[in-house]
Write a protein that holds these residues in place. Structure first.
Motif, PDB file in Angstrom:
ATOM      1  N   TRP A  48       0.827  -1.207   0.000  1.00 12.95           N
ATOM      2  CA  TRP A  48       0.000   0.000   0.000  1.00 12.95           C
ATOM      3  C   TRP A  48       0.862   1.258   0.000  1.00 12.95           C
ATOM      4  O   TRP A  48       2.013   1.224   0.428  1.00 12.95           O
ATOM      5  CB  TRP A  48      -0.923  -0.010   1.227  1.00 12.95           C
ATOM      6  CG  TRP A  48      -1.890  -1.155   1.172  1.00 12.95           C
ATOM      7  CD1 TRP A  48      -1.701  -2.415   1.660  1.00 12.95           C
ATOM      8  CD2 TRP A  48      -3.174  -1.157   0.558  1.00 12.95           C
ATOM      9  NE1 TRP A  48      -2.793  -3.191   1.388  1.00 12.95           N
ATOM     10  CE2 TRP A  48      -3.716  -2.446   0.718  1.00 12.95           C
ATOM     11  CE3 TRP A  48      -3.928  -0.187  -0.104  1.00 12.95           C
ATOM     12  CZ2 TRP A  48      -4.981  -2.785   0.230  1.00 12.95           C
ATOM     13  CZ3 TRP A  48      -5.183  -0.525  -0.585  1.00 12.95           C
ATOM     14  CH2 TRP A  48      -5.692  -1.818  -0.419  1.00 12.95           C
ATOM     15  N   ASP A  49       0.285   2.375  -0.432  1.00  8.60           N
ATOM     16  CA  ASP A  49       0.995   3.655  -0.444  1.00  8.60           C
ATOM     17  C   ASP A  49       1.012   4.326   0.923  1.00  8.60           C
ATOM     18  O   ASP A  49       1.927   5.071   1.240  1.00  8.60           O
ATOM     19  CB  ASP A  49       0.333   4.630  -1.422  1.00  8.60           C
ATOM     20  CG  ASP A  49       0.397   4.162  -2.859  1.00  8.60           C
ATOM     21  OD1 ASP A  49       1.310   3.381  -3.200  1.00  8.60           O
ATOM     22  OD2 ASP A  49      -0.462   4.591  -3.656  1.00  8.60           O
ATOM     23  N   HIS A  50      -0.039   4.094   1.701  1.00 10.70           N
ATOM     24  CA  HIS A  50      -0.220   4.820   2.953  1.00 10.70           C
ATOM     25  C   HIS A  50      -1.093   3.950   3.857  1.00 10.70           C
ATOM     26  O   HIS A  50      -2.061   3.355   3.376  1.00 10.70           O
ATOM     27  CB  HIS A  50      -0.931   6.147   2.638  1.00 10.70           C
ATOM     28  CG  HIS A  50      -1.075   7.079   3.791  1.00 10.70           C
ATOM     29  ND1 HIS A  50      -0.034   7.845   4.264  1.00 10.70           N
ATOM     30  CD2 HIS A  50      -2.149   7.395   4.561  1.00 10.70           C
ATOM     31  CE1 HIS A  50      -0.471   8.598   5.269  1.00 10.70           C
ATOM     32  NE2 HIS A  50      -1.738   8.336   5.472  1.00 10.70           N
ATOM     33  N   TYR A 109      -4.370   2.763   1.825  1.00 14.13           N
ATOM     34  CA  TYR A 109      -4.617   3.607   0.663  1.00 14.13           C
ATOM     35  C   TYR A 109      -3.721   3.143  -0.472  1.00 14.13           C
ATOM     36  O   TYR A 109      -2.499   3.084  -0.304  1.00 14.13           O
ATOM     37  CB  TYR A 109      -4.272   5.063   0.981  1.00 14.13           C
ATOM     38  CG  TYR A 109      -4.941   5.634   2.226  1.00 14.13           C
ATOM     39  CD1 TYR A 109      -5.901   6.630   2.099  1.00 14.13           C
ATOM     40  CD2 TYR A 109      -4.592   5.211   3.503  1.00 14.13           C
ATOM     41  CE1 TYR A 109      -6.500   7.190   3.217  1.00 14.13           C
ATOM     42  CE2 TYR A 109      -5.193   5.753   4.630  1.00 14.13           C
ATOM     43  CZ  TYR A 109      -6.146   6.739   4.482  1.00 14.13           C
ATOM     44  OH  TYR A 109      -6.750   7.281   5.585  1.00 14.13           O
ATOM     45  N   LEU A 137      -2.300   5.929  -5.033  1.00 15.50           N
ATOM     46  CA  LEU A 137      -2.585   7.353  -4.826  1.00 15.50           C
ATOM     47  C   LEU A 137      -1.965   8.242  -5.900  1.00 15.50           C
ATOM     48  O   LEU A 137      -2.405   9.377  -6.085  1.00 15.50           O
ATOM     49  CB  LEU A 137      -2.106   7.793  -3.441  1.00 15.50           C
ATOM     50  CG  LEU A 137      -2.774   7.089  -2.264  1.00 15.50           C
ATOM     51  CD1 LEU A 137      -2.207   7.613  -0.947  1.00 15.50           C
ATOM     52  CD2 LEU A 137      -4.288   7.245  -2.293  1.00 15.50           C
ATOM     53  N   ASP A 138      -0.977   7.738  -6.613  1.00 16.80           N
ATOM     54  CA  ASP A 138      -0.298   8.550  -7.620  1.00 16.80           C
ATOM     55  C   ASP A 138      -0.806   8.288  -9.035  1.00 16.80           C
ATOM     56  O   ASP A 138      -0.136   8.612 -10.019  1.00 16.80           O
ATOM     57  CB  ASP A 138       1.212   8.321  -7.553  1.00 16.80           C
ATOM     58  CG  ASP A 138       1.595   6.874  -7.827  1.00 16.80           C
ATOM     59  OD1 ASP A 138       0.692   6.018  -7.939  1.00 16.80           O
ATOM     60  OD2 ASP A 138       2.800   6.593  -7.934  1.00 16.80           O
ATOM     61  N   ASP A 167      -6.985   5.026  -7.599  1.00 16.67           N
ATOM     62  CA  ASP A 167      -6.865   5.023  -6.145  1.00 16.67           C
ATOM     63  C   ASP A 167      -7.963   4.136  -5.556  1.00 16.67           C
ATOM     64  O   ASP A 167      -9.065   4.045  -6.088  1.00 16.67           O
ATOM     65  CB  ASP A 167      -6.929   6.444  -5.575  1.00 16.67           C
ATOM     66  CG  ASP A 167      -8.170   7.207  -5.999  1.00 16.67           C
ATOM     67  OD1 ASP A 167      -8.475   7.235  -7.211  1.00 16.67           O
ATOM     68  OD2 ASP A 167      -8.830   7.798  -5.119  1.00 16.67           O
ATOM     69  N   ARG A 200       2.674   8.080   3.087  1.00 18.68           N
ATOM     70  CA  ARG A 200       2.824   8.172   1.634  1.00 18.68           C
ATOM     71  C   ARG A 200       3.907   9.189   1.297  1.00 18.68           C
ATOM     72  O   ARG A 200       4.136  10.145   2.047  1.00 18.68           O
ATOM     73  CB  ARG A 200       1.516   8.565   0.969  1.00 18.68           C
ATOM     74  CG  ARG A 200       1.127  10.009   1.197  1.00 18.68           C
ATOM     75  CD  ARG A 200      -0.155  10.323   0.470  1.00 18.68           C
ATOM     76  NE  ARG A 200      -0.574  11.688   0.774  1.00 18.68           N
ATOM     77  CZ  ARG A 200      -1.244  12.435  -0.046  1.00 18.68           C
ATOM     78  NH1 ARG A 200      -1.597  11.978  -1.226  1.00 18.68           N
ATOM     79  NH2 ARG A 200      -1.605  13.646   0.292  1.00 18.68           N
TER      80      ARG A 200
END
Length: 157
Positions: free
Chosen positions: A74-76, A117, A120-121, A132, A152
């Motif tokens: 995950w990103d965050h 999350y 996200l990018d 996302d 993130r």
């Protein structure tokens, strides 16, 4: 495990999960710190920040125990606590019509909420399209202060 897949309108770049009768107001909870961690809290309510204010895919999982750590995927990732005194959890966008929002029956008690999350990018230049996605995992656990498990990286624009 019980799992639910939703598409929520993330108006104002957020959606929330709460104990059904909670009256926690998130408007003052979105401080700079909360915005950076993409999660705000108020009594009985957890607000989840998003990177766009469109419909976003959300998976909610009710678990019997703490899940394995998959932060690398995950990103965050952020954790908080949610008191569910009523045994009814509501998940909704902040401008959704509350009586129509999804409800999940569960045992009353304190739950940990792990918000993950992803992608996200992947936003389009206009910020309206993207891949996302968001996952909320809940399990019975003692209350904790909010904690960021993975922050993130934000690229400079």
């Amino acid at each position: 495990m019980r799992s639910f897949e939703l598409s929520l309108f993330a108006d104002y770049f957020q959606f929330y999960i709460q104990d059904e009768p909670a009256s926690g107001d998130l408007s003052a909870a979105w401080t700079e710190e909360a915005t950076d961690r993409m999660l705000a809290i108020a009594p009985g309510t957890v607000g989840i920040g998003t990177v766009r204010n469109m419909d976003v895919p959300v998976v909610v999982q009710l678990l019997g125990r703490e899940p394995d750590d998959d932060c690398a995927d995950w990103d965050h990732v952020v954790e908080a606590s949610l008191d569910v005194a009523s045994g009814r959890i509501v998940i909704a966008g902040c401008t959704d019509y509350f009586p129509d929002a999804m409800r999940i029956e569960t045992a009353p008690g304190t739950y940990r909420v792990r918000a993950s999350y992803g992608a996200l990018d992947t936003l389009s230049e206009n910020g309206l399209e993207g891949d996302d996605h968001y996952r909320l995992q809940l399990w019975p656990a003692a209350a904790i202060p909010v904690r960021v498990l993975k922050q993130r990286s934000v690229s400079a624009s």
